[in-house]
Structures are given as structure tokens and as C-alpha cells.
Write an enzyme that holds these catalytic residues in place. Structure first.
Site, PDB file in Angstrom:
ATOM      1  N   ALA A 130       1.014  -1.315   0.395  1.00 57.08           N
ATOM      2  CA  ALA A 130      -0.079  -0.328  -0.146  1.00 57.08           C
ATOM      3  C   ALA A 130       0.707   1.193   0.170  1.00 57.08           C
ATOM      4  O   ALA A 130       1.943   1.108  -0.127  1.00 57.08           O
ATOM      5  CB  ALA A 130      -1.236  -0.227   1.211  1.00 57.08           C
ATOM      6  N   ASP A 140     -11.353   5.765   6.352  1.00 58.84           N
ATOM      7  CA  ASP A 140     -10.771   5.642   4.503  1.00 58.84           C
ATOM      8  C   ASP A 140     -11.776   4.198   4.214  1.00 58.84           C
ATOM      9  O   ASP A 140     -11.265   3.387   4.183  1.00 58.84           O
ATOM     10  CB  ASP A 140      -9.254   4.991   4.795  1.00 58.84           C
ATOM     11  CG  ASP A 140      -8.449   4.773   3.604  1.00 58.84           C
ATOM     12  OD1 ASP A 140      -9.249   5.148   2.115  1.00 58.84           O
ATOM     13  OD2 ASP A 140      -7.508   4.233   3.527  1.00 58.84           O
TER      14      ASP A 140
END
Length: 315
Positions: free
Chosen positions: A133, A286
Site C-alpha cells: 500500500a 478511509d
């Protein structure tokens, strides 16, 4: 070169050492000239690259990938904002949810050595990344009989993110001076909020504490699962969590094959988010599909608590 308060004004020059990333050459290649200039902002121009022409949404996604972790994170957030962007853009930016160049295994091992004394802190550690990520890289491991995932922060992530946030703040200030639309959206305030949450995400101890708070909130709900935090192998740069299995919440084909009632799932997921906001005052900030998994029984597992929002009582 024209400058105003240290802000990029017209020629693509930026503070710090990122001018090779967001300079004139980049703007020409991505068709983004004038984004923060004193002249009107032109449309993103689709141009030929590797033998084919890219759409405007594709150019935006490629630009964010080239700009690095902070901008990838920004794109991930925008991918969930269909109220701000057309569907073509949100669909393209959704590709950023799993996109990041892997960190070499030896670098990961060095971080583990510095933080935990080495990979020997686990009974088994897989050097191949499960996911990579924008801020950290995830590996699978075992502690005794327990399957865990180990998130390791990327090297120089703090320095890179700090420089990128300075750039974003400068661009937001410039856009607000020259665009009524930017002022109307309070672009400077949005970037300030984004900066606070992203800086907090760099400290995995904060994320661990967030996960434990959410686990307490949903402890009585068997349809919602929050991964357990393994504190003995968690530090500011390494986070160890229970591994959860399931289907991504937007994998419609897999959901249908498993016989999951999508309407019921949507109601459950909406209820989870509403509880976070209206009852607990602590919510996942998120919420892209990569952070929500569905078990075969239809229960929901929520992961990645680096970015959270909190509602407080009015003063």
C-alpha cells in the site's frame, strides 16, 4: 519565476526536492499544465503513451501514482467521493486501492530487525508481500497457531509524506487565491484535515489503539469483526493484526457465488457506518472497498484503522 509566499505560482517549480516529480516535464507528459498557475486551468488532456491514447481519468490516476504515497492516498479517498467526481473518475481512481510498488524483502527484514530484533519474533514470516500500500507493506506470518498479518512502514515514509503535504498545502493556497470554486470548497481546510489524518496514519501505535477502540464498540455484534491487535509485535513502524479472510465488499461476482444477499449486506454495512458516526462518534475515515471484507456467512470484517474521524461534543 513568480512566487507568492513560497507557493508554486506559474512555472511548475515547487519547494523542496520534488521539483523533478511535479515540474514542467511532468506537466507536459500528464497534460496538467497550469493546474496551479495564474491562468485558467485547462482540461486534463488525453495523450499518446505507449502506443495508445489515455482518457482524462486514466491520466489523473497515472499522475497520482507517479507522485507517490501521499497522492495515492488522496486518490484513494477521492475514489469514494462520487458526490465530487464523475463515475469515470471514481472508477479509475479505485484502481489505486491496491497499487504500490513492493518494498524489497531485505528492506522489510531490516525494519523488523530494528523494531523487533528480527523476523524471529514470529514463528513464521513470509517475505513475499501479501499487499503493498501507499504507507506500508503487508506480509503474512504466524504467532503460535494464529495467522497474522504484519504491516511494515515503508522506508522514508515520514519524510516523503511531509514533503508531499507541503506541496499540497501550497497548491491548495494557490488554487484558493485564483479559483472561486476552490474557495467555496475550503480547499485549504480540506488539505489541513487530510494532513492531520495522514500524519497520524504514519504511527502504527495510533492505528493499533484505533482498532482496539472499534473492537470494543462492536464487541456485542457477531455480524461485525474487528481484527485483534498483537501488541507484543507492534511498534510505531510495525503493526501485527489477526488475519481475516473474506471477499472484498465490491466483488459482486464472488458475493453472488457465495449466495450473499447483497441488499442485506448493504443494510448491514450502512448500519455499521451509522453506528460509528451517530452512536460512537468514532468512524472509519478511509472506507474504500479494499478495507471491508465479507465472510461466507455474510458477516463483515473491517480493517485498516490508520485514518479515523472523531466527533466531539460542541464547546
Amino acid at each position: 519565476m513568480e512566487r507568492g509566499g513560497g507557493v508554486w505560482v506559474s512555472d511548475g517549480t515547487l519547494p523542496g526536492d520534488r521539483r523533478d516529480v511535479v515540474g514542467p516535464r511532468f506537466r507536459v507528459r500528464r497534460g496538467s499544465g497550469g493546474v496551479a498557475g495564474t491562468h485558467p486551468v485547462p482540461p486534463w488532456a488525453a495523450g499518446a503513451e505507449r502506443g495508445r491514447r489515455y482518457s482524462q481519468p486514466e491520466h489523473l490516476r497515472l499522475a497520482l501514482e507517479e507522485l507517490g504515497p501521499t497522492f495515492v492516498k488522496l486518490g484513494q479517498i477521492l475514489s469514494t467521493r462520487s458526490d465530487l467526481l464523475p463515475l469515470a473518475y471514481t472508477a479509475e481512481l479505485a484502481k489505486l486501492q491496491d497499487a504500490a510498488v513492493p518494498v524489497p524483502t531485505d528492506v522489510i527484514m531490516q525494519t523488523l530487525a530494528e523494531e523487533l530484533g528480527g523476523a524471529g519474533a514470529f514463528d513464521r514470516f513470509d517475505g513475499r508481500p501479501l499487499a503493498s500500500a501507499s504507507i506500508g507493506q503487508v506480509h503474512t506470518a504466524r504467532i503460535g497457531d494464529d495467522e497474522v498479518v504484519v504491516k511494515v512502514r515503508r522506508p522514508a515514509a515520514v519524510e516523503t509524506v511531509s514533503r508531499d503535504l507541503e506541496i499540497l498545502q501550497s497548491l491548495a493556497a494557490t488554487a484558493s487565491r485564483h479559483s472561486e470554486l476552490a474557495r467555496g470548497y475550503d480547499l485549504v481546510g480540506i488539505v489541513q484535515d487530510f494532513s492531520r489524518t495522514l500524519r497520524a496514519e504514519l504511527d502504527y501505535l495510533t492505528e493499533a489503539a484505533n482498532a482496539e477502540r472499534f473492537a470494543r464498540s462492536f464487541a456485542g455484534d457477531p455480524q461485525v469483526h474487528i481484527p485483534v491487535v498483537y501488541r507484543t509485535t507492534t511498534t510505531p513502524r510495525v503493526l501485527t493484526l489477526e488475519r481475516v479472510h473474506g471477499m472484498k465488499i465490491d466483488d459482486l461476482q464472488a458475493l453472488d457465488a457465495a449466495g450473499i444477499d447483497r441488499r442485506e449486506l448493504a443494510v448491514r454495512a450502512t448500519g455499521v457506518l451509522c453506528q460509528m458516526v451517530f452512536e460512537d462518534g468514532l468512524f472509519h475515515a478511509d472506507p474504500h472497498p479494499g478495507n471491508f471484507f465479507v465472510a461466507p456467512d455474510g458477516s463483515l470484517a473491517v480493517i485498516d484503522f490508520g485514518m479515523v474521524g472523531e466527533l466531539t461534543e460542541p464547546s
